[in-house]
Design a protein around this motif. Sequence first.
Motif, PDB file in Angstrom:
ATOM      1  N   ARG A  59      90.990  42.582  64.088  1.00  0.00           N
ATOM      2  CA  ARG A  59      92.026  42.971  63.128  1.00  0.00           C
ATOM      3  C   ARG A  59      91.472  44.069  62.218  1.00  0.00           C
ATOM      4  O   ARG A  59      90.333  43.993  61.775  1.00  0.00           O
ATOM      5  CB  ARG A  59      92.432  41.759  62.296  1.00  0.00           C
ATOM      6  N   VAL A  60      92.298  45.070  61.950  1.00  0.00           N
ATOM      7  CA  VAL A  60      91.944  46.111  61.005  1.00  0.00           C
ATOM      8  C   VAL A  60      92.609  45.767  59.679  1.00  0.00           C
ATOM      9  O   VAL A  60      93.822  45.565  59.620  1.00  0.00           O
ATOM     10  CB  VAL A  60      92.409  47.499  61.487  1.00  0.00           C
ATOM     11  N   ARG A  61      91.791  45.692  58.659  1.00  0.00           N
ATOM     12  CA  ARG A  61      92.282  45.329  57.317  1.00  0.00           C
ATOM     13  C   ARG A  61      92.113  46.510  56.367  1.00  0.00           C
ATOM     14  O   ARG A  61      91.437  47.490  56.689  1.00  0.00           O
ATOM     15  CB  ARG A  61      91.509  44.124  56.807  1.00  0.00           C
ATOM     16  N   ALA A  62      92.680  46.379  55.212  1.00  0.00           N
ATOM     17  CA  ALA A  62      92.587  47.443  54.205  1.00  0.00           C
ATOM     18  C   ALA A  62      91.135  47.790  53.898  1.00  0.00           C
ATOM     19  O   ALA A  62      90.796  48.963  53.733  1.00  0.00           O
ATOM     20  CB  ALA A  62      93.321  47.030  52.936  1.00  0.00           C
ATOM     21  N   GLU A  63      90.269  46.800  53.852  1.00  0.00           N
ATOM     22  CA  GLU A  63      88.860  47.083  53.530  1.00  0.00           C
ATOM     23  C   GLU A  63      88.186  47.953  54.596  1.00  0.00           C
ATOM     24  O   GLU A  63      87.258  48.703  54.299  1.00  0.00           O
ATOM     25  CB  GLU A  63      88.050  45.814  53.274  1.00  0.00           C
ATOM     26  N   ASP A  64      88.679  47.897  55.822  1.00  0.00           N
ATOM     27  CA  ASP A  64      88.139  48.763  56.878  1.00  0.00           C
ATOM     28  C   ASP A  64      88.536  50.222  56.623  1.00  0.00           C
ATOM     29  O   ASP A  64      87.728  51.130  56.786  1.00  0.00           O
ATOM     30  CB  ASP A  64      88.631  48.308  58.252  1.00  0.00           C
ATOM     31  N   VAL A  65      89.783  50.422  56.216  1.00  0.00           N
ATOM     32  CA  VAL A  65      90.245  51.769  55.896  1.00  0.00           C
ATOM     33  C   VAL A  65      89.521  52.282  54.652  1.00  0.00           C
ATOM     34  O   VAL A  65      89.087  53.433  54.614  1.00  0.00           O
ATOM     35  CB  VAL A  65      91.780  51.800  55.711  1.00  0.00           C
ATOM     36  N   VAL A  66      89.353  51.441  53.668  1.00  0.00           N
ATOM     37  CA  VAL A  66      88.636  51.833  52.449  1.00  0.00           C
ATOM     38  C   VAL A  66      87.200  52.237  52.792  1.00  0.00           C
ATOM     39  O   VAL A  66      86.703  53.254  52.305  1.00  0.00           O
ATOM     40  CB  VAL A  66      88.668  50.705  51.395  1.00  0.00           C
ATOM     41  N   ARG A  67      86.547  51.474  53.658  1.00  0.00           N
ATOM     42  CA  ARG A  67      85.176  51.804  54.073  1.00  0.00           C
ATOM     43  C   ARG A  67      85.122  53.181  54.723  1.00  0.00           C
ATOM     44  O   ARG A  67      84.263  54.002  54.429  1.00  0.00           O
ATOM     45  CB  ARG A  67      84.630  50.748  55.032  1.00  0.00           C
ATOM     46  N   LEU A  68      86.082  53.442  55.624  1.00  0.00           N
ATOM     47  CA  LEU A  68      86.148  54.741  56.287  1.00  0.00           C
ATOM     48  C   LEU A  68      86.363  55.856  55.271  1.00  0.00           C
ATOM     49  O   LEU A  68      85.670  56.883  55.305  1.00  0.00           O
ATOM     50  CB  LEU A  68      87.287  54.745  57.305  1.00  0.00           C
ATOM     51  N   LEU A  69      87.308  55.685  54.372  1.00  0.00           N
ATOM     52  CA  LEU A  69      87.613  56.733  53.398  1.00  0.00           C
ATOM     53  C   LEU A  69      86.469  56.957  52.416  1.00  0.00           C
ATOM     54  O   LEU A  69      86.200  58.098  52.019  1.00  0.00           O
ATOM     55  CB  LEU A  69      88.923  56.417  52.671  1.00  0.00           C
ATOM     56  N   ILE A  82      96.585  45.612  63.518  1.00  0.00           N
ATOM     57  CA  ILE A  82      96.462  46.382  62.282  1.00  0.00           C
ATOM     58  C   ILE A  82      97.369  45.746  61.243  1.00  0.00           C
ATOM     59  O   ILE A  82      98.560  45.520  61.507  1.00  0.00           O
ATOM     60  CB  ILE A  82      96.841  47.853  62.509  1.00  0.00           C
ATOM     61  N   ASP A  83      96.813  45.453  60.069  1.00  0.00           N
ATOM     62  CA  ASP A  83      97.624  44.901  58.989  1.00  0.00           C
ATOM     63  C   ASP A  83      98.875  45.754  58.802  1.00  0.00           C
ATOM     64  O   ASP A  83      98.811  46.992  58.828  1.00  0.00           O
ATOM     65  CB  ASP A  83      96.836  44.859  57.683  1.00  0.00           C
ATOM     66  N   GLU A  84     100.001  45.105  58.638  1.00  0.00           N
ATOM     67  CA  GLU A  84     101.301  45.773  58.571  1.00  0.00           C
ATOM     68  C   GLU A  84     101.334  46.897  57.535  1.00  0.00           C
ATOM     69  O   GLU A  84     101.880  47.964  57.777  1.00  0.00           O
ATOM     70  CB  GLU A  84     102.404  44.749  58.266  1.00  0.00           C
ATOM     71  N   GLY A  85     100.758  46.700  56.386  1.00  0.00           N
ATOM     72  CA  GLY A  85     100.785  47.711  55.327  1.00  0.00           C
ATOM     73  C   GLY A  85      99.996  48.971  55.639  1.00  0.00           C
ATOM     74  O   GLY A  85     100.096  49.957  54.908  1.00  0.00           O
ATOM     75  N   LEU A  86      99.244  48.967  56.728  1.00  0.00           N
ATOM     76  CA  LEU A  86      98.408  50.111  57.091  1.00  0.00           C
ATOM     77  C   LEU A  86      99.023  50.977  58.183  1.00  0.00           C
ATOM     78  O   LEU A  86      98.465  52.005  58.553  1.00  0.00           O
ATOM     79  CB  LEU A  86      97.030  49.630  57.554  1.00  0.00           C
ATOM     80  N   ARG A  87     100.139  50.575  58.721  1.00  0.00           N
ATOM     81  CA  ARG A  87     100.732  51.276  59.865  1.00  0.00           C
ATOM     82  C   ARG A  87     100.992  52.755  59.584  1.00  0.00           C
ATOM     83  O   ARG A  87     100.699  53.606  60.416  1.00  0.00           O
ATOM     84  CB  ARG A  87     102.025  50.603  60.297  1.00  0.00           C
ATOM     85  N   ASP A  88     101.542  53.073  58.413  1.00  0.00           N
ATOM     86  CA  ASP A  88     101.815  54.477  58.090  1.00  0.00           C
ATOM     87  C   ASP A  88     100.528  55.288  58.038  1.00  0.00           C
ATOM     88  O   ASP A  88     100.495  56.430  58.498  1.00  0.00           O
ATOM     89  CB  ASP A  88     102.567  54.608  56.769  1.00  0.00           C
ATOM     90  N   PHE A  89      99.472  54.728  57.466  1.00  0.00           N
ATOM     91  CA  PHE A  89      98.191  55.437  57.428  1.00  0.00           C
ATOM     92  C   PHE A  89      97.753  55.801  58.841  1.00  0.00           C
ATOM     93  O   PHE A  89      97.383  56.948  59.103  1.00  0.00           O
ATOM     94  CB  PHE A  89      97.100  54.599  56.746  1.00  0.00           C
ATOM     95  N   PHE A  90      97.786  54.844  59.751  1.00  0.00           N
ATOM     96  CA  PHE A  90      97.330  55.096  61.119  1.00  0.00           C
ATOM     97  C   PHE A  90      98.227  56.097  61.835  1.00  0.00           C
ATOM     98  O   PHE A  90      97.744  56.975  62.550  1.00  0.00           O
ATOM     99  CB  PHE A  90      97.206  53.786  61.901  1.00  0.00           C
ATOM    100  N   THR A  91      99.530  55.995  61.646  1.00  0.00           N
ATOM    101  CA  THR A  91     100.452  56.937  62.271  1.00  0.00           C
ATOM    102  C   THR A  91     100.176  58.358  61.789  1.00  0.00           C
ATOM    103  O   THR A  91     100.063  59.288  62.592  1.00  0.00           O
ATOM    104  CB  THR A  91     101.911  56.551  61.956  1.00  0.00           C
TER     105      THR A  91
END
Length: 101
Positions: free
Chosen positions: A38-48, A76-85
């Motif tokens: 699962r990809v969570r917000a903390e994974d995106v935060v780590r990347l950024l 992917i956590d639902e709230g992150l879909r737009d970021f990935f798109t």
Amino acid sequence: MSGRRRLLADLVELRRPVDEVVGALRSFPWDVERPLVRVRAEDVVRLLRAYLAGAVTADTVTAWADALEIRDDVDIDEGLRDFFTEASAPELFEPVPAPLP
């Protein structure tokens, strides 16, 4: 942890180069019954944070998002879909902005 799950975790946590992991994942079937990681917000935060620190490039951010966005074996956590798109398709949306000095 299975080889596939380990590779996916390496990708999500950016422990290895994106293209290397994507290449290794090609040896596994595309379809799965359920996601393995699962990809969570903390994974995106780590990347950024890595991007802002100069540890990864904008191309890496795009490749990472593209590699994860449509995989059946990644949830992917639902709230992150737009970021990935958006991050995976800078030619359709805005490119990843340069970090502020």
